[in-house]
Design a protein around this motif. Structure first.
Motif, PDB file in Angstrom:
ATOM      1  N   GLU A  51      -9.884   5.603  -2.640  1.00 23.14           N
ATOM      2  CA  GLU A  51     -10.640   4.571  -3.331  1.00 23.14           C
ATOM      3  C   GLU A  51      -9.761   3.797  -4.315  1.00 23.14           C
ATOM      4  N   MET A  52      -8.845   4.506  -4.967  1.00 23.26           N
ATOM      5  CA  MET A  52      -7.930   3.809  -5.890  1.00 23.26           C
ATOM      6  C   MET A  52      -7.081   2.806  -5.124  1.00 23.26           C
TER       7      MET A  52
ATOM      8  N   GLU B 250       0.839  -1.210   0.000  1.00 15.45           N
ATOM      9  CA  GLU B 250       0.000   0.000   0.000  1.00 15.45           C
ATOM     10  C   GLU B 250       0.865   1.248   0.000  1.00 15.45           C
TER      11      GLU B 250
ATOM     12  N   TYR C  67       2.154   1.783  -3.436  1.00 11.00           N
ATOM     13  CA  TYR C  67       1.128   2.238  -4.384  1.00 11.00           C
ATOM     14  C   TYR C  67       0.783   3.705  -4.121  1.00 11.00           C
TER      15      TYR C  67
ATOM     16  N   THR D  59      -9.255  -0.182  -4.235  1.00  7.97           N
ATOM     17  CA  THR D  59      -9.501  -1.025  -5.414  1.00  7.97           C
ATOM     18  C   THR D  59      -8.253  -1.801  -5.786  1.00  7.97           C
ATOM     19  N   PHE D  60      -7.101  -1.125  -5.741  1.00  2.22           N
ATOM     20  CA  PHE D  60      -5.849  -1.803  -6.089  1.00  2.22           C
ATOM     21  C   PHE D  60      -5.573  -2.961  -5.135  1.00  2.22           C
ATOM     22  N   LEU D  61      -5.700  -2.684  -3.836  1.00  2.08           N
ATOM     23  CA  LEU D  61      -5.393  -3.744  -2.860  1.00  2.08           C
ATOM     24  C   LEU D  61      -6.382  -4.904  -2.975  1.00  2.08           C
ATOM     25  N   GLU D  62      -7.655  -4.585  -3.216  1.00  2.00           N
ATOM     26  CA  GLU D  62      -8.648  -5.668  -3.349  1.00  2.00           C
ATOM     27  C   GLU D  62      -8.421  -6.471  -4.620  1.00  2.00           C
ATOM     28  N   SER D  63      -8.055  -5.781  -5.691  1.00  2.00           N
ATOM     29  CA  SER D  63      -7.885  -6.506  -6.958  1.00  2.00           C
ATOM     30  C   SER D  63      -6.593  -7.304  -7.004  1.00  2.00           C
TER      31      SER D  63
END
Lengths: 91, 214
Positions: free
Chosen positions: B27-28, B6, B9, B31-35
């Motif tokens: 939010e980005m 994180e 990123y 989304t990045f961590l979830e994806s």
């Protein structure tokens, strides 16, 4: 129209619908999303905080639905034309 | 607790303008961590500690940063002005290239004794070589590129092809024009016609009028 879940859902759906051929990158996704929001085609539905992280949910506006419908019809027409031509040349 | 992935990123997202980050960064990141989440706990732990954003992810953020900073959709007046300045420099480079190309073509025809209404060169041994002639003809690609600029669609290909041709070693000032053309192609691809179709056109009109007046 119901609000779609946020970025993770869109990334997952794009990958699933394209059978894994398209893997949307986060920078690309938000580059598109903020343009769609700026053009009034998509709007913010609601925001939530889940597990300490912000989640935004978006939905198509009426204008977005119109544009998407027109584009889908255009592509369908092109596909019909191509299919018709193909069936004419096939033995 | 913030993971190393994180942190990396978020460091990458610092390329984006501050106001954009204020609106979208959290939010980005989510989304990045979830994806990029892994099912396997060991893999997840390794990714959190040692993972890095992939090169395609880095490229997507870089492209977004260029679009936002060069006056794409949603950019403020200052960034629009900055984007217009870059576009104008690209236009000037391309027009200069086009003018030089036309002059080069005229010279080539004159040396070959085929320029209508002018006497042939006094020294017939000044005939241009085959490669020189080819270089001048390739350089003439600047003319359709400049004319096609306000039209928008499909132009990026013209610019990129022209840019490749422009590496031709016989062409003077190639480096300067290459820079302008790479800038034009980049702006066109990232921030140009898809988001603001009128931008190139109005700049092109204004610059062409100024150039003609000059």
């Amino acid at each position: 129209m119901p609000g779609y879940p946020g970025g993770r859902y869109i990334v997952g759906e794009v990958e699933r619908l394209s059978d894994g051929r398209v893997r949307l990158k986060v920078g690309t996704l938000y580059g598109v999303l903020d343009r769609l929001v700026a053009d009034g085609l998509v709007e913010l539905d609601r925001e939530e905080v889940a597990q300490g992280r912000l989640r935004r949910y978006f939905r198509l506006t009426e204008a977005g639905t119109r544009v998407l419908t027109a584009e889908a019809e255009r592509l369908a027409t092109n596909a019909r034309l191509a299919t018709g031509r193909l069936s004419a040349v096939r033995p | 607790m913030t993971s190393e992935l994180e942190r990396r990123y978020r460091a990458l997202l610092r390329m984006l303008p501050a106001d954009y980050r204020a609106a979208w960064e959290d939010e980005m990141v989510a989304t990045f961590l979830e994806s990029t989440a892994r099912d396997d706990p060991e893999e997840a732990e390794f990714a959190a500690g040692f993972g890095r954003p992939s090169w395609p992810e880095v490229a997507s953020v870089l492209a977004l940063a260029v679009r936002l900073r060069l006056g794409g959709t949603g950019a403020g007046p200052r960034r629009r002005a900055c984007g217009d300045a870059v576009r104008l420099v690209a236009l000037m480079g391309l027009l200069a290239q086009a003018v030089l190309a036309v002059l080069g073509l005229g010279t080539l025809l004159w040396l070959a004794g085929k320029l209508p209404g002018t006497p042939p060169p006094p020294q017939p041994d000044l005939q241009p070589g085959r490669w020189e002639a080819l270089g001048v003809l390739l350089e003439c690609a600047a003319v359709p590129a400049y004319v096609a600029l306000p039209v928008g669609a499909g132009l990026s290909a013209v610019l990129v092809v022209f840019d490749v041709l422009d590496i031709w070693p016989l062409i003077d000032l190639a480096a300067l024009y290459c820079l302008a053309l790479v800038g034009a192609a980049l702006v066109h691809l990232v921030a140009g016609p898809t988001s603001r179709p009128g931008r190139w056109r109005s700049l092109w009109r204004r610059w062409s009028c100024s150039a003609c007046g000059w």
